[in-house]
Write a protein that holds these residues in place. Structure first.
Motif, PDB file in Angstrom:
ATOM      1  N   ILE A   4      46.361  45.243  41.919  1.00 16.77           N
ATOM      2  CA  ILE A   4      45.564  44.902  43.098  1.00 16.77           C
ATOM      3  C   ILE A   4      44.821  43.598  42.858  1.00 16.77           C
ATOM      4  O   ILE A   4      44.163  43.417  41.835  1.00 16.77           O
ATOM      5  N   THR A   6      41.976  41.000  44.483  1.00 16.10           N
ATOM      6  CA  THR A   6      40.830  41.068  45.402  1.00 16.10           C
ATOM      7  C   THR A   6      40.407  39.672  45.830  1.00 16.10           C
ATOM      8  O   THR A   6      40.578  38.698  45.097  1.00 16.10           O
ATOM      9  N   TYR A  20      41.788  43.532  49.669  1.00 15.36           N
ATOM     10  CA  TYR A  20      42.575  43.979  48.523  1.00 15.36           C
ATOM     11  C   TYR A  20      44.051  43.795  48.844  1.00 15.36           C
ATOM     12  O   TYR A  20      44.533  44.245  49.882  1.00 15.36           O
ATOM     13  N   GLN A  22      48.241  43.757  47.261  1.00 13.99           N
ATOM     14  CA  GLN A  22      49.184  44.128  46.215  1.00 13.99           C
ATOM     15  C   GLN A  22      50.593  43.974  46.745  1.00 13.99           C
ATOM     16  O   GLN A  22      50.797  43.836  47.948  1.00 13.99           O
ATOM     17  N   TYR A  59      41.433  46.152  53.650  1.00 11.58           N
ATOM     18  CA  TYR A  59      40.078  45.618  53.560  1.00 11.58           C
ATOM     19  C   TYR A  59      39.081  46.707  53.934  1.00 11.58           C
ATOM     20  O   TYR A  59      39.414  47.652  54.650  1.00 11.58           O
TER      21      TYR A  59
END
Length: 293
Positions: A4, A6, A20, A22, A59
């Motif tokens: 992840i 940020t 966030y 990924q 988010y």
């Protein structure tokens, strides 16, 4: 691949939103929007599965998780929530529209964007789970004479919405743990294995701040719905054991306002996105595949 990443995105009114990401950055983007009283972590299982093939963005909605909170009730109004979504999309997928997937209040606020023609270029598709458009719900309830039993079932399921309009009492319920118990009760509907039953204690910050979502938006939109039509391809997933949003409201209310619409009933309760991530992720991928997107 599932690490992840940020970042912070600034909203149009100056609040910092925790974001966030990924999955592969060059892949198609799916934005997941959480509801109340959750934060981005409610999507953990679904996000991990989707991140194998998609750039997944989550988010914390304003007032929740690590995002900043407004200081007034009006700071939770739907137009501001829609602008938050726009800010997140423009920051994380500046060159291509995204697939939008939302749950509970995440769905309610996302309809504000989906039904806005100015927002359409940012969206490739929309999947809504357990969260109706307040505008469509307002019209559907007004026409309750066409479906009186369904209307009464929904009004009974929405008892807490009216309670949340009261001053002080909802916050007291949140801080005392009463609200948590109510949420866990609905999250355990249909869960027969004691090992899988939840007794989660949610952050007081999320429980208290999110009450303002109801105060800022429900009565104004239900009393004065805005009728708009969307061309965004939309799928509604309606859990059969949802204690808060009936299948009828979820599937019937939006139909007149969508030109490319389908719905599917699924097994599970209101928190199916957390409890059945394989099911939910599979339905999302199937929808995108079948619709050629």
């Amino acid at each position: 691949m599932n690490q992840i990443r940020t970042r912070t995105v600034r909203s149009t009114d100056g609040l910092d939103l925790a974001v966030y990401e990924q999955g592969p950055e060059g892949a198609e983007t799916i934005v997941l929007v959480h509801g109340y009283p959750d934060n981005h972590t409610v999507w953990d299982g679904v996000a991990d599965l989707l991140a194998a093939d998609f750039h997944v963005v989550r988010y914390d909605v304003r007032g929740h998780g690590a995002s900043e909170a407004p200081t007034t009730t009006s700071g939770y109004a739907l137009p501001l929530l829609s602008q938050d979504l726009r800010s997140v999309i423009e920051a994380t997928s500046p060159d291509a529209p995204v697939h939008l997937v939302a749950h509970d209040w995440g769905s309610i606020q996302s309809w504000e964007s989906v039904l806005d023609p100015a927002f359409t270029p940012l969206l490739r598709s929309y999947v809504s789970i357990s969260g109706p458009s307040l505008d469509a719900a307002g019209v559907w309830l007004r026409r309750g004479f066409r479906h009186p039993r369904a209307m009464l079932r929904q009004l009974a399921a929405s008892y807490y919405v009216f309670a949340f309009q009261l001053p002080f009492l909802p916050e007291a319920a949140a801080r005392s743990g009463v609200l948590d118990k109510a949420v866990n009760h609905s999250a355990n509907i249909g869960v027969t294995d004691p090992a899988h039953r939840t007794h989660e204690r949610r952050p007081e910050h999320d429980l208290v701040n999110g009450i303002e979502l109801y105060r800022a938006n429900f009565l104004p939109r239900m009393l004065r719905p805005r009728l708009r039509t969307s061309t965004v391809p939309t799928l509604v997933l309606a859990p059969r054991q949802d204690a808060h949003v009936t299948v009828e409201l979820q599937t019937q209310a939006p139909a007149p306002y969508l030109t490319d619409y389908r719905f599917e009933e699924i097994d599970g309760n209101h928190w199916v996105v957390a409890q059945e991530p394989v099911l939910v992720a599979g339905k999302i991928v199937a929808f995108l595949s079948e619709s050629g997107r």
